[in-house]
Design a protein around this motif. Structure first.
Motif, PDB file in Angstrom:
ATOM      1  N   CYS A 182      14.248  -7.704  -3.642  1.00 34.53           N
ATOM      2  CA  CYS A 182      13.737  -7.776  -5.018  1.00 34.53           C
ATOM      3  C   CYS A 182      13.028  -6.491  -5.434  1.00 34.53           C
ATOM      4  O   CYS A 182      11.831  -6.493  -5.741  1.00 34.53           O
ATOM      5  N   PRO A 183      13.764  -5.366  -5.440  1.00 33.84           N
ATOM      6  CA  PRO A 183      13.145  -4.114  -5.857  1.00 33.84           C
ATOM      7  C   PRO A 183      12.845  -4.099  -7.357  1.00 33.84           C
ATOM      8  O   PRO A 183      13.438  -4.876  -8.100  1.00 33.84           O
ATOM      9  N   PRO A 184      11.891  -3.233  -7.753  1.00 36.05           N
ATOM     10  CA  PRO A 184      11.284  -2.141  -6.993  1.00 36.05           C
ATOM     11  C   PRO A 184      10.284  -2.644  -5.955  1.00 36.05           C
ATOM     12  O   PRO A 184       9.547  -3.592  -6.210  1.00 36.05           O
ATOM     13  N   ILE A 185      10.287  -1.977  -4.817  1.00 37.52           N
ATOM     14  CA  ILE A 185       9.519  -2.441  -3.672  1.00 37.52           C
ATOM     15  C   ILE A 185       8.295  -1.568  -3.406  1.00 37.52           C
ATOM     16  O   ILE A 185       8.215  -0.420  -3.834  1.00 37.52           O
ATOM     17  N   PHE A 186       7.355  -2.162  -2.694  1.00 39.00           N
ATOM     18  CA  PHE A 186       6.242  -1.438  -2.094  1.00 39.00           C
ATOM     19  C   PHE A 186       6.525  -1.407  -0.592  1.00 39.00           C
ATOM     20  O   PHE A 186       6.956  -2.414  -0.023  1.00 39.00           O
ATOM     21  N   VAL A 187       6.275  -0.268   0.044  1.00 41.78           N
ATOM     22  CA  VAL A 187       6.596  -0.120   1.461  1.00 41.78           C
ATOM     23  C   VAL A 187       5.330   0.206   2.251  1.00 41.78           C
ATOM     24  O   VAL A 187       4.618   1.165   1.935  1.00 41.78           O
ATOM     25  N   GLY A 188       5.062  -0.609   3.265  1.00 43.96           N
ATOM     26  CA  GLY A 188       3.959  -0.345   4.185  1.00 43.96           C
ATOM     27  C   GLY A 188       4.529   0.012   5.544  1.00 43.96           C
ATOM     28  O   GLY A 188       5.426  -0.675   6.042  1.00 43.96           O
ATOM     29  N   ILE A 189       4.021   1.072   6.146  1.00 49.20           N
ATOM     30  CA  ILE A 189       4.546   1.545   7.426  1.00 49.20           C
ATOM     31  C   ILE A 189       3.407   1.685   8.430  1.00 49.20           C
ATOM     32  O   ILE A 189       2.375   2.290   8.131  1.00 49.20           O
ATOM     33  N   GLY A 190       3.605   1.098   9.608  1.00 45.55           N
ATOM     34  CA  GLY A 190       2.654   1.249  10.699  1.00 45.55           C
ATOM     35  C   GLY A 190       3.281   2.072  11.805  1.00 45.55           C
ATOM     36  O   GLY A 190       4.406   1.784  12.230  1.00 45.55           O
ATOM     37  N   ILE A 191       2.586   3.094  12.256  1.00 44.60           N
ATOM     38  CA  ILE A 191       3.103   3.965  13.312  1.00 44.60           C
ATOM     39  C   ILE A 191       2.071   4.039  14.432  1.00 44.60           C
ATOM     40  O   ILE A 191       0.911   4.390  14.198  1.00 44.60           O
ATOM     41  N   GLY A 192       2.508   3.691  15.649  1.00 39.92           N
ATOM     42  CA  GLY A 192       1.611   3.770  16.796  1.00 39.92           C
ATOM     43  C   GLY A 192       1.197   2.406  17.310  1.00 39.92           C
ATOM     44  O   GLY A 192       1.734   1.374  16.911  1.00 39.92           O
ATOM     45  N   GLY A 193       0.233   2.412  18.221  1.00 38.59           N
ATOM     46  CA  GLY A 193      -0.225   1.166  18.821  1.00 38.59           C
ATOM     47  C   GLY A 193       0.839   0.554  19.710  1.00 38.59           C
ATOM     48  O   GLY A 193       1.476   1.229  20.519  1.00 38.59           O
ATOM     49  N   THR A 194       1.042  -0.747  19.538  1.00 39.72           N
ATOM     50  CA  THR A 194       2.066  -1.501  20.256  1.00 39.72           C
ATOM     51  C   THR A 194       3.013  -2.104  19.227  1.00 39.72           C
ATOM     52  O   THR A 194       2.780  -1.991  18.019  1.00 39.72           O
ATOM     53  N   ILE A 195       4.043  -2.783  19.685  1.00 37.33           N
ATOM     54  CA  ILE A 195       5.020  -3.343  18.748  1.00 37.33           C
ATOM     55  C   ILE A 195       4.363  -4.312  17.767  1.00 37.33           C
ATOM     56  O   ILE A 195       4.689  -4.334  16.576  1.00 37.33           O
ATOM     57  N   ASP A 196       3.401  -5.100  18.257  1.00 35.98           N
ATOM     58  CA  ASP A 196       2.741  -6.066  17.379  1.00 35.98           C
ATOM     59  C   ASP A 196       1.728  -5.387  16.464  1.00 35.98           C
ATOM     60  O   ASP A 196       1.637  -5.703  15.275  1.00 35.98           O
ATOM     61  N   PHE A 197       0.987  -4.421  17.008  1.00 33.23           N
ATOM     62  CA  PHE A 197      -0.055  -3.796  16.197  1.00 33.23           C
ATOM     63  C   PHE A 197       0.536  -2.876  15.129  1.00 33.23           C
ATOM     64  O   PHE A 197      -0.034  -2.737  14.042  1.00 33.23           O
ATOM     65  N   ALA A 198       1.672  -2.271  15.417  1.00 35.56           N
ATOM     66  CA  ALA A 198       2.341  -1.458  14.394  1.00 35.56           C
ATOM     67  C   ALA A 198       2.696  -2.327  13.185  1.00 35.56           C
ATOM     68  O   ALA A 198       2.585  -1.888  12.032  1.00 35.56           O
ATOM     69  N   SER A 199       3.086  -3.572  13.452  1.00 36.11           N
ATOM     70  CA  SER A 199       3.409  -4.495  12.358  1.00 36.11           C
ATOM     71  C   SER A 199       2.170  -4.842  11.540  1.00 36.11           C
ATOM     72  O   SER A 199       2.228  -4.932  10.308  1.00 36.11           O
ATOM     73  N   VAL A 200       1.050  -5.039  12.233  1.00 38.13           N
ATOM     74  CA  VAL A 200      -0.204  -5.311  11.526  1.00 38.13           C
ATOM     75  C   VAL A 200      -0.583  -4.111  10.656  1.00 38.13           C
ATOM     76  O   VAL A 200      -0.980  -4.259   9.496  1.00 38.13           O
ATOM     77  N   LEU A 201      -0.442  -2.920  11.216  1.00 34.22           N
ATOM     78  CA  LEU A 201      -0.754  -1.704  10.460  1.00 34.22           C
ATOM     79  C   LEU A 201       0.101  -1.594   9.201  1.00 34.22           C
ATOM     80  O   LEU A 201      -0.372  -1.151   8.150  1.00 34.22           O
ATOM     81  N   SER A 202       1.360  -2.003   9.314  1.00 35.18           N
ATOM     82  CA  SER A 202       2.252  -1.902   8.151  1.00 35.18           C
ATOM     83  C   SER A 202       1.801  -2.822   7.022  1.00 35.18           C
ATOM     84  O   SER A 202       1.957  -2.495   5.843  1.00 35.18           O
ATOM     85  N   LYS A 203       1.218  -3.967   7.382  1.00 27.15           N
ATOM     86  CA  LYS A 203       0.670  -4.870   6.363  1.00 27.15           C
ATOM     87  C   LYS A 203      -0.605  -4.279   5.764  1.00 27.15           C
ATOM     88  O   LYS A 203      -0.830  -4.319   4.554  1.00 27.15           O
ATOM     89  N   LYS A 204      -1.453  -3.723   6.624  1.00 27.59           N
ATOM     90  CA  LYS A 204      -2.695  -3.124   6.138  1.00 27.59           C
ATOM     91  C   LYS A 204      -2.412  -1.942   5.213  1.00 27.59           C
ATOM     92  O   LYS A 204      -3.136  -1.707   4.243  1.00 27.59           O
ATOM     93  N   ALA A 205      -1.349  -1.215   5.521  1.00 21.84           N
ATOM     94  CA  ALA A 205      -0.987  -0.064   4.686  1.00 21.84           C
ATOM     95  C   ALA A 205      -0.700  -0.499   3.251  1.00 21.84           C
ATOM     96  O   ALA A 205      -1.026   0.213   2.295  1.00 21.84           O
ATOM     97  N   LEU A 206      -0.108  -1.674   3.102  1.00 18.78           N
ATOM     98  CA  LEU A 206       0.206  -2.174   1.763  1.00 18.78           C
ATOM     99  C   LEU A 206      -1.049  -2.407   0.927  1.00 18.78           C
ATOM    100  O   LEU A 206      -1.000  -2.343  -0.306  1.00 18.78           O
ATOM    101  N   LEU A 207      -2.153  -2.692   1.590  1.00 13.65           N
ATOM    102  CA  LEU A 207      -3.385  -3.013   0.869  1.00 13.65           C
ATOM    103  C   LEU A 207      -4.105  -1.778   0.339  1.00 13.65           C
ATOM    104  O   LEU A 207      -5.054  -1.892  -0.429  1.00 13.65           O
ATOM    105  N   ARG A 208      -3.651  -0.609   0.753  1.00 13.68           N
ATOM    106  CA  ARG A 208      -4.203   0.608   0.173  1.00 13.68           C
ATOM    107  C   ARG A 208      -3.789   0.664  -1.302  1.00 13.68           C
ATOM    108  O   ARG A 208      -2.665   0.276  -1.639  1.00 13.68           O
ATOM    109  N   PRO A 209      -4.673   1.102  -2.197  1.00 17.42           N
ATOM    110  CA  PRO A 209      -4.291   1.180  -3.619  1.00 17.42           C
ATOM    111  C   PRO A 209      -2.967   1.904  -3.810  1.00 17.42           C
ATOM    112  O   PRO A 209      -2.739   2.964  -3.216  1.00 17.42           O
ATOM    113  N   ALA A 210      -2.084   1.311  -4.595  1.00 22.40           N
ATOM    114  CA  ALA A 210      -0.745   1.866  -4.801  1.00 22.40           C
ATOM    115  C   ALA A 210      -0.827   3.322  -5.237  1.00 22.40           C
ATOM    116  O   ALA A 210      -1.564   3.673  -6.155  1.00 22.40           O
TER     117      ALA A 210
END
Length: 280
Positions: A183-211
């Motif tokens: 359902c674009p236009p999309i917002f993209v959150g990317i997590g780099i580093g940590g472990t496989i699970d924590f990178a996913s958490v980071l990607s969600k947190k990235a989305l919460l940064r002001p667009a």
């Protein structure tokens, strides 16, 4: 002396936030979508963006959900150590989710088990991440995550010797394979580093940064910009009908990782990015 916060206050705040998020796009998301018209050259794409804005306006005016998928609730909690809670924070949050989804007549989409698929009938449990700090403030960032776009999200465990430009290309190409179903236009959150699970958490947190707010590290800010440009050159466009506006924002959060790996997680969020910050 610690500040006391009663569970009923958390329950009511979370309940109200769930209903508000489902029906009212927050101002920054709404404005970001609206401003996309100014840079969009494709007339069909402009029409779609206007329809998205109209849909958001109607949802707000009539207090009905922006999308039929009212999502799974994610909460990022910042809990000050100088706070005294009378009940466990996760219990209060889940009671708030239940109250909001029942009283707001929001679709209940959560099943008790991934295989038996029996609905919990109140959209609980939510997913709650808790971080502590040395304040007397309770902050809850609530996100209603729809699963059309969640299903397009992905994780890559990359070789640590890979070059940054190659990582940028891998992420960009993979997003372009999936964006039309998100359902674009999309917002993209990317997590780099940590472990496989924590990178996913980071990607969600990235989305919460002001667009549109770039990473403070210029290397990651450059990656964000390059990925955004690449995706918007794909001509996927709003709702997949072609155009310049496939992605509205790309945000990266990074974390230390192991010498032997380079975890990368990408969360794709549809245009109906529903989130709210609660401070108690």
């Amino acid at each position: 002396m610690k500040k006391k916060i009663n569970s009923i206050d958390i329950i009511n705040a979370v309940s109200d936030a769930c209903i508000e998020c489902a029906c009212i796009l927050n101002k920054s998301t709404y404005n970001y979508i609206k401003e996309a018209i100014n840079s969009e050259r494709n007339e069909t794409a402009k029409y779609v963006i206007n329809e998205l804005i109209s849909n958001a306006d109607i949802a707000k005016q009539e207090q009905i959900p922006i999308c039929q998928d009212t999502g799974m609730v994610l909460c990022f909690v910042e809990l000050g150590i100088n706070i005294d809670l009378d009940k466990p924070i996760k219990d209060s949050i889940n009671k708030g989710i239940s109250k909001g989804y029942i009283e707001g007549y929001l679709r209940k989409s959560i099943v008790k088990d991934p295989f038996n698929r029996i609905n919990t009938n109140d959209n609980t449990p939510g997913i709650v991440y808790i971080e502590q700090n040395e304040t007397d403030i309770l902050k809850i960032n609530i996100m209603l995550k729809g699963f059309g776009s969640e299903n397009m999200s992905f994780v890559k465990m990359l070789n640590p010797s890979i070059l940054k430009d190659d990582v940028t290309k891998i992420i960009s190409e993979e997003i372009c394979k999936r964006a039309h179903n998100a359902c674009p236009p999309i917002f993209v959150g990317i997590g780099i580093g940590g472990t496989i699970d924590f990178a996913s958490v980071l990607s969600k947190k990235a989305l919460l940064r002001p667009a549109g707010q770039k990473n403070a590290d210029e290397n990651y800010a450059e990656m964000e910009n390059n990925i955004l440009k690449y995706v918007n050159k794909s001509n996927i466009g709003p709702a997949g009908y072609t155009g310049d506006t496939t992605a509205l924002s790309v945000a990266i959060e990074a974390y230390p990782t192991h010498i032997a790996s380079l975890p990368v997680a990408v969360t794709i969020q549809c245009h109906a990015f529903r989130h709210k910050e609660i401070i108690l």
